[in-house]
Write a protein that holds these residues in place. Structure first.
Motif, PDB file in Angstrom:
ATOM      1  N   GLY A   1       0.815  -1.210   0.000  1.00 29.90           N
ATOM      2  CA  GLY A   1       0.000   0.000   0.000  1.00 29.90           C
ATOM      3  C   GLY A   1       0.846   1.257   0.000  1.00 29.90           C
ATOM      4  N   TYR A   2       1.929   1.223   0.772  1.00 27.42           N
ATOM      5  CA  TYR A   2       2.825   2.384   0.838  1.00 27.42           C
ATOM      6  C   TYR A   2       3.467   2.646  -0.520  1.00 27.42           C
ATOM      7  CZ  TYR A   2       7.099   4.989   1.873  1.00 27.42           C
ATOM      8  OH  TYR A   2       8.118   5.898   1.856  1.00 27.42           O
ATOM      9  N   LEU A   3       4.005   1.599  -1.150  1.00 31.46           N
ATOM     10  CA  LEU A   3       4.687   1.771  -2.435  1.00 31.46           C
ATOM     11  C   LEU A   3       3.720   2.215  -3.528  1.00 31.46           C
ATOM     12  CD1 LEU A   3       7.093  -1.311  -2.370  1.00 31.46           C
ATOM     13  CD2 LEU A   3       7.670   1.092  -2.003  1.00 31.46           C
TER      14      LEU A   3
ATOM     15  N   HIS B   1       6.222  13.046   4.832  1.00 30.72           N
ATOM     16  CA  HIS B   1       6.191  11.735   5.487  1.00 30.72           C
ATOM     17  C   HIS B   1       6.957  10.678   4.693  1.00 30.72           C
ATOM     18  CE1 HIS B   1       2.794  13.959   7.231  1.00 30.72           C
ATOM     19  NE2 HIS B   1       3.186  13.357   8.344  1.00 30.72           N
ATOM     20  N   LEU B   2       8.176  11.057   4.295  1.00 26.54           N
ATOM     21  CA  LEU B   2       9.060  10.156   3.573  1.00 26.54           C
ATOM     22  C   LEU B   2      10.472  10.257   4.142  1.00 26.54           C
ATOM     23  CD1 LEU B   2       8.095  10.811  -0.169  1.00 26.54           C
ATOM     24  CD2 LEU B   2       7.627   8.733   1.141  1.00 26.54           C
ATOM     25  N   PRO B   3      11.272   9.199   4.005  1.00 24.72           N
ATOM     26  CA  PRO B   3      12.681   9.308   4.365  1.00 24.72           C
ATOM     27  C   PRO B   3      13.437  10.085   3.285  1.00 24.72           C
ATOM     28  CG  PRO B   3      12.218   7.120   3.506  1.00 24.72           C
ATOM     29  CD  PRO B   3      10.889   7.829   3.605  1.00 24.72           C
TER      30      PRO B   3
ATOM     31  N   LEU C   1      11.314  20.095   9.131  1.00 26.60           N
ATOM     32  CA  LEU C   1      11.324  18.643   8.944  1.00 26.60           C
ATOM     33  C   LEU C   1      10.125  18.007   9.633  1.00 26.60           C
ATOM     34  CD1 LEU C   1      15.119  17.878   9.498  1.00 26.60           C
ATOM     35  CD2 LEU C   1      13.874  17.619   7.340  1.00 26.60           C
ATOM     36  N   GLN C   2       9.818  18.476  10.815  1.00 26.36           N
ATOM     37  CA  GLN C   2       8.670  17.946  11.549  1.00 26.36           C
ATOM     38  C   GLN C   2       7.358  18.309  10.864  1.00 26.36           C
ATOM     39  OE1 GLN C   2       8.853  19.076  15.687  1.00 26.36           O
ATOM     40  NE2 GLN C   2      10.939  18.308  15.933  1.00 26.36           N
ATOM     41  N   ASP C   3       7.267  19.533  10.369  1.00 29.06           N
ATOM     42  CA  ASP C   3       6.045  19.956   9.668  1.00 29.06           C
ATOM     43  C   ASP C   3       5.777  19.068   8.451  1.00 29.06           C
ATOM     44  OD1 ASP C   3       5.651  21.990  11.465  1.00 29.06           O
ATOM     45  OD2 ASP C   3       6.474  23.563  10.171  1.00 29.06           O
TER      46      ASP C   3
END
Length: 219
Positions: A62-64, A140-142, A176-178
């Motif tokens: 689902g993520y991919l 919300h990604l690395p 980064l947090q936002d």
């Protein structure tokens, strides 16, 4: 995103043991996990990301699928330059990412006034790269960040104590947090950061660059 696979292997006689793979790209891990699943002897297959979060096969699929049409597999190079004679700064960043089955390179630079040192210019360049990620709707990604500044990389990694430029670090952490970005910082030699350095130098010379191009692989 990179993951490790953890699974329980059961022999025909009922003996069991647990295996954990080496780290690999999520898409590769998913293919291997599905192959393991087809053997009928691999049970409890899970994926572990770099933050030790656990994913099932369904969750990873689902993520991919969800990120396929959005920028992902993101790598950022940044650099800042400072001219003591004019007290002006040049910022540069290069962002590599995949989207909809293609690979892209985004180049961006900017001139900036009212900074006081090369170190501050480095922080400002990193912040510029975050603004570009925001424009790309990255969230919300690395993301991996590469720079040649010991000060910036070590402080953002939490390896150095607070300094007079900690305000920049806090500002960057806030962004980064936002965005929900899971940041990984790595120090590289100046030679490996040549493209971002060139953009910063061009900004100091009044040459503005904002360009995105598709990356092609020559056979």
């Amino acid at each position: 995103m990179k993951i490790r696979i953890e699974w329980t292997y059961k022999t025909p006689k009922g003996e069991e043991t647990v295996f954990i793979s080496e780290e690999m790209l999520a898409i590769k891990g998913l293919l291997i996990a599905e192959d393991l699943e087809r053997t009928g002897r691999a049970k409890n297959i899970m994926f572990i990301d770099k933050f030790d979060s656990m994913w099932t096969i369904k969750e990873l699929k689902g993520y991919l699928k969800g990120i396929e049409t959005e920028p992902h597999n993101i790598t950022v190079y940044f650099d800042g330059g400072f001219d003591r004679g004019t007290n002006s700064s040049g910022l540069g960043c290069v962002i590599y990412y995949d989207q909809s089955g293609k690979s892209y390179r985004l180049r961006r630079n900017a001139a900036m006034e009212n900074l006081v040192s090369n170190n501050e210019a480095e922080y400002a360049a990193l912040h510029l790269s975050l603004l570009e990620l925001e424009h790309l709707n990255v969230h919300h990604l690395p993301v991996r960040f590469f720079g040649d500044s010991n000060v910036v990389i070590n402080q953002m990694s939490g390896d150095w104590p607070e300094s007079i430029l900690s305000g920049w670090a806090e500002r960057i952490d806030g962004k980064l947090q936002d965005l929900g970005i899971q940041a990984e910082f790595e120090l590289v030699p100046r030679k490996a950061n040549a493209e971002a350095d060139r953009l910063a130098t061009q900004a100091l010379k009044g040459i503005e660059i904002i360009a995105t191009s598709e990356m092609t692989t020559e056979l």
